[in-house]
Design a protein around this motif. Structure first.
Motif, PDB file in Angstrom:
ATOM      1  N   GLY A  31      48.454  51.060  30.488  1.00 15.91           N
ATOM      2  CA  GLY A  31      48.192  49.725  31.009  1.00 15.91           C
ATOM      3  C   GLY A  31      48.728  48.812  29.843  1.00 15.91           C
ATOM      4  O   GLY A  31      49.325  49.284  28.815  1.00 15.91           O
ATOM      5  N   THR A  35      45.091  44.593  29.472  1.00 17.34           N
ATOM      6  CA  THR A  35      44.021  45.177  30.527  1.00 17.34           C
ATOM      7  C   THR A  35      43.469  45.803  30.352  1.00 17.34           C
ATOM      8  O   THR A  35      41.977  45.504  30.959  1.00 17.34           O
ATOM      9  CB  THR A  35      45.460  46.248  30.804  1.00 17.34           C
ATOM     10  OG1 THR A  35      45.161  47.084  30.451  1.00 17.34           O
ATOM     11  CG2 THR A  35      46.878  45.240  31.269  1.00 17.34           C
ATOM     12  N   LYS A  37      42.119  48.741  27.651  1.00 15.17           N
ATOM     13  CA  LYS A  37      41.927  50.584  27.143  1.00 15.17           C
ATOM     14  C   LYS A  37      41.735  50.638  26.230  1.00 15.17           C
ATOM     15  O   LYS A  37      40.121  51.325  26.648  1.00 15.17           O
ATOM     16  CB  LYS A  37      43.588  50.282  27.207  1.00 15.17           C
ATOM     17  CG  LYS A  37      45.029  50.155  28.054  1.00 15.17           C
ATOM     18  CD  LYS A  37      46.327  50.176  27.450  1.00 15.17           C
ATOM     19  CE  LYS A  37      46.674  49.550  26.642  1.00 15.17           C
ATOM     20  NZ  LYS A  37      46.990  48.380  26.897  1.00 15.17           N
ATOM     21  N   LEU A 120      45.161  51.208  34.071  1.00 18.89           N
ATOM     22  CA  LEU A 120      44.127  49.775  33.643  1.00 18.89           C
ATOM     23  C   LEU A 120      45.544  48.906  34.363  1.00 18.89           C
ATOM     24  O   LEU A 120      46.140  48.428  34.216  1.00 18.89           O
ATOM     25  CB  LEU A 120      43.886  49.481  32.518  1.00 18.89           C
ATOM     26  CG  LEU A 120      42.633  50.271  32.213  1.00 18.89           C
ATOM     27  CD1 LEU A 120      42.086  50.355  30.729  1.00 18.89           C
ATOM     28  CD2 LEU A 120      40.865  50.121  33.433  1.00 18.89           C
ATOM     29  N   VAL A 121      44.402  48.047  35.347  1.00 21.87           N
ATOM     30  CA  VAL A 121      45.343  46.409  35.600  1.00 21.87           C
ATOM     31  C   VAL A 121      44.412  45.701  35.871  1.00 21.87           C
ATOM     32  O   VAL A 121      43.287  45.784  36.008  1.00 21.87           O
ATOM     33  CB  VAL A 121      46.234  47.446  37.297  1.00 21.87           C
ATOM     34  CG1 VAL A 121      46.180  45.869  37.719  1.00 21.87           C
ATOM     35  CG2 VAL A 121      46.834  48.714  37.031  1.00 21.87           C
ATOM     36  N   ASP A 122      45.431  44.372  35.188  1.00 24.05           N
ATOM     37  CA  ASP A 122      44.933  43.359  35.488  1.00 24.05           C
ATOM     38  C   ASP A 122      45.103  42.601  36.590  1.00 24.05           C
ATOM     39  O   ASP A 122      46.416  42.112  36.963  1.00 24.05           O
ATOM     40  CB  ASP A 122      45.269  42.278  34.249  1.00 24.05           C
ATOM     41  CG  ASP A 122      44.173  41.031  34.157  1.00 24.05           C
ATOM     42  OD1 ASP A 122      44.530  40.332  35.196  1.00 24.05           O
ATOM     43  OD2 ASP A 122      44.604  40.558  33.510  1.00 24.05           O
ATOM     44  N   THR A 123      44.538  42.134  37.628  1.00 15.81           N
ATOM     45  CA  THR A 123      44.528  41.832  39.253  1.00 15.81           C
ATOM     46  C   THR A 123      45.684  40.367  38.799  1.00 15.81           C
ATOM     47  O   THR A 123      46.604  39.949  39.641  1.00 15.81           O
ATOM     48  CB  THR A 123      44.236  41.916  40.301  1.00 15.81           C
ATOM     49  OG1 THR A 123      42.388  40.926  39.731  1.00 15.81           O
ATOM     50  CG2 THR A 123      44.122  43.123  40.254  1.00 15.81           C
ATOM     51  N   ARG A 125      47.436  40.106  36.281  1.00 16.22           N
ATOM     52  CA  ARG A 125      48.958  40.070  35.816  1.00 16.22           C
ATOM     53  C   ARG A 125      49.350  41.097  35.969  1.00 16.22           C
ATOM     54  O   ARG A 125      49.511  42.445  35.432  1.00 16.22           O
ATOM     55  CB  ARG A 125      48.840  39.540  34.459  1.00 16.22           C
ATOM     56  CG  ARG A 125      48.077  38.225  33.961  1.00 16.22           C
ATOM     57  CD  ARG A 125      48.315  38.257  32.384  1.00 16.22           C
ATOM     58  NE  ARG A 125      46.941  39.412  31.489  1.00 16.22           N
ATOM     59  CZ  ARG A 125      47.428  40.526  31.008  1.00 16.22           C
ATOM     60  NH1 ARG A 125      48.725  40.373  30.125  1.00 16.22           N
ATOM     61  NH2 ARG A 125      46.541  41.520  30.332  1.00 16.22           N
ATOM     62  N   SER A 128      52.086  43.259  34.099  1.00 12.37           N
ATOM     63  CA  SER A 128      52.086  44.255  32.976  1.00 12.37           C
ATOM     64  C   SER A 128      51.538  45.173  33.031  1.00 12.37           C
ATOM     65  O   SER A 128      51.711  45.828  31.588  1.00 12.37           O
ATOM     66  CB  SER A 128      50.359  42.900  32.239  1.00 12.37           C
ATOM     67  OG  SER A 128      49.796  43.791  33.178  1.00 12.37           O
ATOM     68  N   SER A 129      51.319  46.074  34.497  1.00 11.30           N
ATOM     69  CA  SER A 129      51.066  47.563  34.390  1.00 11.30           C
ATOM     70  C   SER A 129      52.498  47.888  34.999  1.00 11.30           C
ATOM     71  O   SER A 129      52.510  49.319  34.776  1.00 11.30           O
ATOM     72  CB  SER A 129      50.223  47.708  35.043  1.00 11.30           C
ATOM     73  OG  SER A 129      48.709  47.319  34.386  1.00 11.30           O
ATOM     74  N   ASN A 148      40.745  46.437  36.484  1.00 13.37           N
ATOM     75  CA  ASN A 148      39.448  46.138  35.709  1.00 13.37           C
ATOM     76  C   ASN A 148      39.635  43.961  35.746  1.00 13.37           C
ATOM     77  O   ASN A 148      39.699  43.877  36.181  1.00 13.37           O
ATOM     78  CB  ASN A 148      40.543  45.676  34.701  1.00 13.37           C
ATOM     79  CG  ASN A 148      38.634  45.583  33.030  1.00 13.37           C
ATOM     80  OD1 ASN A 148      37.491  45.394  33.678  1.00 13.37           O
ATOM     81  ND2 ASN A 148      39.435  45.679  31.977  1.00 13.37           N
ATOM     82  N   SER A 153      38.825  37.210  37.754  1.00  9.64           N
ATOM     83  CA  SER A 153      39.490  38.305  39.093  1.00  9.64           C
ATOM     84  C   SER A 153      39.757  37.116  40.166  1.00  9.64           C
ATOM     85  O   SER A 153      38.013  37.136  40.662  1.00  9.64           O
ATOM     86  CB  SER A 153      39.483  38.731  38.431  1.00  9.64           C
ATOM     87  OG  SER A 153      40.081  39.823  37.580  1.00  9.64           O
TER      88      SER A 153
END
Length: 206
Positions: A31, A35, A37, A120-123, A125, A128-129, A148, A153
């Motif tokens: 990720g 995020t 990890k 892993l994804v940060d919605t 951002r 970033s993934s 995540n 979020s």
């Protein structure tokens, strides 16, 4: 869940607390920067995880993109490693990748022998993934997307996330809290199920 068909090293006896009858699988946790990890590896590992975090300094301010993660104080510079027994027959070895672009050269070696991966994804951002997803596709490593959920979020329908990430409709997308052991374990189980489904599909007569 039946775990027949997964790779198992032929060990002559118990090694490192792992019985020879246990199947072991290498799983990547990838990720973008920040995020979650390292957090996931720490939360879910049965053993004290190996981490290679270093303190972020002012010298890296012009190198690392801290937009959206301004409070982050440490960063992984090599890898994270942990281990979890899904049951008495299946052991997962977890390898967390570094997120910053300047450490991406390490990814090729880390992915060798991996059966699958969690991205892993940060919605907040999504971009970033993108690099991690591209790497999964380039390395031909099956993966699931784990959203995540951070405190601030916003909720987005899964199909909107899928479209924004430009991923296959067959790639599972699940929400999780990387800080929570049970939630992180559920993501790992979702990945194992995805791998089994792919294997079963490949074995179907054409």
């Amino acid at each position: 869940m039946d775990f027949n068909g997964f790779d198992r090293p032929d060990l002559p006896s118990a090694v490192g607390g792992v019985d020879a009858a246990t199947r072991s699988v290498k799983i990547m946790i990838a990720g973008g920067f920040g995020t979650g990890k390292t957090t996931m590896v720490r939360a879910v590992s049965d053993i004290r995880p190996l981490t290679t975090e270093e303190t972020l300094t002012q010298a890296s301010a012009d190198v690392d993109d801290l937009i959206g993660v301004a409070d982050k104080q440490e960063t992984t510079v090599s890898l994270d490693f942990g281990r979890i027994a899904i049951n008495e027959r299946l052991m997962l070895y977890l390898f967390g990748t570094p997120g910053q672009e300047r450490f991406w050269f390490l990814w090729n070696g880390l992915f060798k022998g991996a059966l699958g991966a969690i991205v892993l994804v940060d919605t907040r951002r999504l971009a970033s993934s993108f690099r991690a997803i591209e790497e999964m596709e380039r390395q031909k490593v099956p993966f699931v997307i784990a959203l995540n959920v951070f405190p601030d979020s916003q909720h987005h329908p899964v199909e909107e996330i899928r479209d924004a990430l430009d991923i296959s409709p067959h790639t599972p997308v699940v929400a999780c809290d990387a800080r929570d052991r049970a939630s992180s374990r559920d993501v790992l189980i979702a990945l194992i199920q995805h791998l089994k489904d792919r294997s079963a599909l490949a074995l179907e007569p054409r």
